[in-house]
Motif scaffolding. Structure first.
Motif, PDB file in Angstrom:
ATOM      1  N   GLU A  93       0.869  -1.274  -0.032  1.00  0.00           N
ATOM      2  CA  GLU A  93       0.175  -0.033   0.096  1.00  0.00           C
ATOM      3  C   GLU A  93       0.750   1.399   0.121  1.00  0.00           C
ATOM      4  O   GLU A  93       0.513   2.305  -0.513  1.00  0.00           O
ATOM      5  CB  GLU A  93      -0.827   0.059   1.144  1.00  0.00           C
ATOM      6  CG  GLU A  93      -2.073  -0.941   1.269  1.00  0.00           C
ATOM      7  CD  GLU A  93      -3.114  -0.590  -0.032  1.00  0.00           C
ATOM      8  OE1 GLU A  93      -3.131   0.697  -0.307  1.00  0.00           O
ATOM      9  OE2 GLU A  93      -3.429  -1.395  -0.671  1.00  0.00           O
ATOM     10  N   TRP A  94       2.022   1.307   0.803  1.00  0.00           N
ATOM     11  CA  TRP A  94       2.940   2.499   0.783  1.00  0.00           C
ATOM     12  C   TRP A  94       3.423   2.401  -0.769  1.00  0.00           C
ATOM     13  O   TRP A  94       3.445   3.798  -1.178  1.00  0.00           O
ATOM     14  CB  TRP A  94       4.004   1.951   1.794  1.00  0.00           C
ATOM     15  CG  TRP A  94       5.109   3.107   1.683  1.00  0.00           C
ATOM     16  CD1 TRP A  94       5.240   4.364   1.663  1.00  0.00           C
ATOM     17  CD2 TRP A  94       6.539   2.555   1.590  1.00  0.00           C
ATOM     18  NE1 TRP A  94       6.555   4.841   1.646  1.00  0.00           N
ATOM     19  CE2 TRP A  94       7.578   3.746   1.474  1.00  0.00           C
ATOM     20  CE3 TRP A  94       7.208   1.231   1.707  1.00  0.00           C
ATOM     21  CZ2 TRP A  94       8.548   3.475   1.505  1.00  0.00           C
ATOM     22  CZ3 TRP A  94       8.622   1.265   1.639  1.00  0.00           C
ATOM     23  CH2 TRP A  94       9.419   2.390   1.389  1.00  0.00           C
ATOM     24  N   LYS A  96       2.223   1.595  -3.527  1.00  0.00           N
ATOM     25  CA  LYS A  96       1.076   2.000  -4.276  1.00  0.00           C
ATOM     26  C   LYS A  96       0.783   3.525  -4.209  1.00  0.00           C
ATOM     27  O   LYS A  96       0.726   4.358  -5.257  1.00  0.00           O
ATOM     28  CB  LYS A  96      -0.294   1.405  -4.192  1.00  0.00           C
ATOM     29  CG  LYS A  96      -1.350   1.607  -4.971  1.00  0.00           C
ATOM     30  CD  LYS A  96      -2.432   0.957  -4.677  1.00  0.00           C
ATOM     31  CE  LYS A  96      -3.842   1.447  -5.516  1.00  0.00           C
ATOM     32  NZ  LYS A  96      -4.991   0.472  -5.282  1.00  0.00           N
ATOM     33  N   ALA A  97       0.910   3.961  -2.921  1.00  0.00           N
ATOM     34  CA  ALA A  97       0.407   5.403  -2.816  1.00  0.00           C
ATOM     35  C   ALA A  97       1.609   6.201  -3.193  1.00  0.00           C
ATOM     36  O   ALA A  97       1.366   7.376  -3.640  1.00  0.00           O
ATOM     37  CB  ALA A  97       0.283   5.758  -1.396  1.00  0.00           C
ATOM     38  N   ASP A  98       2.873   5.901  -3.182  1.00  0.00           N
ATOM     39  CA  ASP A  98       4.165   6.688  -3.584  1.00  0.00           C
ATOM     40  C   ASP A  98       4.435   6.608  -4.947  1.00  0.00           C
ATOM     41  O   ASP A  98       4.700   7.640  -5.565  1.00  0.00           O
ATOM     42  CB  ASP A  98       5.233   6.231  -2.519  1.00  0.00           C
ATOM     43  CG  ASP A  98       6.406   7.406  -2.791  1.00  0.00           C
ATOM     44  OD1 ASP A  98       6.165   8.480  -2.722  1.00  0.00           O
ATOM     45  OD2 ASP A  98       7.415   6.843  -3.002  1.00  0.00           O
TER      46      ASP A  98
END
Length: 314
Positions: A93-94, A96-98
């Motif tokens: 998720e990190w 993906k967000a970045d």
């Protein structure tokens, strides 16, 4: 279209760029990989901060490479090391967000099915009932069937890297450790073999993965420089012979064998023990090595979908 497949495995993280279209053979255009060894960054059941940072860095680098090579769509997936980390979803998720990329986590059964699809497409319908084996860093995948979807798809925690870390501590390995590992591997496979063999014996038994390719090479198969269309096999006798020989070799001697990379040499013995068990317990005289495996299966599954449908491993 030009597609990229980002394979986040237990040993290697690999971006493969391929030119592909529906009904055509995917053609490799560029390869970018690093032996990240994520499984070695597992602290208990968590991926360490250092492992997460290194993964993020390589994914970022791979996305830039994909852009530079004109990739129109990148399919990213992770296998056992990320799948088994309790913080794996958090790390993805990190990323993906970045970085804006979704990384699918494949189950072991997904790996087996997609690899089976790639092997079926490579060898075709003349193989009839296929039985496919893939030794990865974290797991062993087994699949069998007469169609493109296997009747049985099994994943066992018998990857060459996993077994090396857990069972083989000395160099050269302690004979008692080797015997204990051999018993463990055979018991694990024997406990699941009935779910595969109940569908009948294979007409064509096939191996994929770097481990099988290296074992076939040291047993006399043609080098990779001769291309993917040369027939390469690993016989039961050769697998047993090399499982015995590797058990007495230090890592430095394994590195000198043809086709064996420095990074893969430490886990080659564990891979040979698994390969020997597979050929013996499934009563197979020979395995033919297929150049296509999971990454090609991902591409083929994506091409089978309509253009507006997202990729899903199921």
């Amino acid at each position: 279209m030009r597609m990229g497949v980002l394979d986040i495995g237990s040993n290697t993280v690999h971006l493969l760029v391929m030119d592909a279209h529906q009904g055509g053979k995917p053609l490799p255009a560029y390869s970018h990989k690093v032996e990240l060894r994520l499984a070695e960054h597992l602290d208990g059941d968590r991926l360490s901060d250092e492992g997460a940072k290194r993964l993020h860095s390589f994914v970022k680098e791979s996305l830039q490479v994909a852009e530079d090579k004109g990739v129109q769509e990148t399919l990213a997936f992770a296998t056992s090391a990320v799948r088994e980390a309790v913080n794996g979803d958090e790390i993805l998720e990190w990323i993906k967000a970045d970085l804006g990329i979704t990384i699918e986590v494949l189950s072991g059964a997904d790996e087996a099915r997609l690899t089976f699809l790639a092997v079926r497409r490579w060898f075709g319908w003349s193989s009839n009932r296929l039985q496919v084996f893939d030794i990865g860093g974290g797991s062993l995948e087994i699949a069998s069937g007469i169609d493109e979807e296997p009747d049985a798809a099994v994943s066992l925690p018998l990857g060459a890297g996993r077994l090396t870390r857990a069972w083989l501590g000395a160099d050269p390995p302690d004979p008692d450790q080797v015997r204990a590992l051999r018993r463990h591997v055979r018991a694990e496979i024997a406990g699941r073999i009935g779910g595969v063999t109940r569908f009948g014996p294979p007409d064509h038994a096939v191996a994929t993965s770097k481990t099988f390719k290296q074992l076939a090479r040291i047993a006399g198969a043609a080098p990779s420089s001769e291309g993917p269309f040369v027939r390469r096999v690993l016989t039961r006798e050769a697998a047993k012979d090399w499982a015995d020989r590797l058990a007495h070799m230090p890592v430095s001697s394994r590195q000198a064998l043809p086709g064996v990379s420095e990074g893969r040499a430490p886990q080659l013995l564990a891979g040979a023990i698994v390969a020997d068990a597979v050929l013996d317990l499934f009563d197979l005289p020979v395995l033919e090595v297929c150049p296509w495996a999971l990454r090609e299966g991902i591409i083929l599954r994506r091409l089978d979908l309509l253009p507006d449908q997202p990729f899903t491993p199921q």
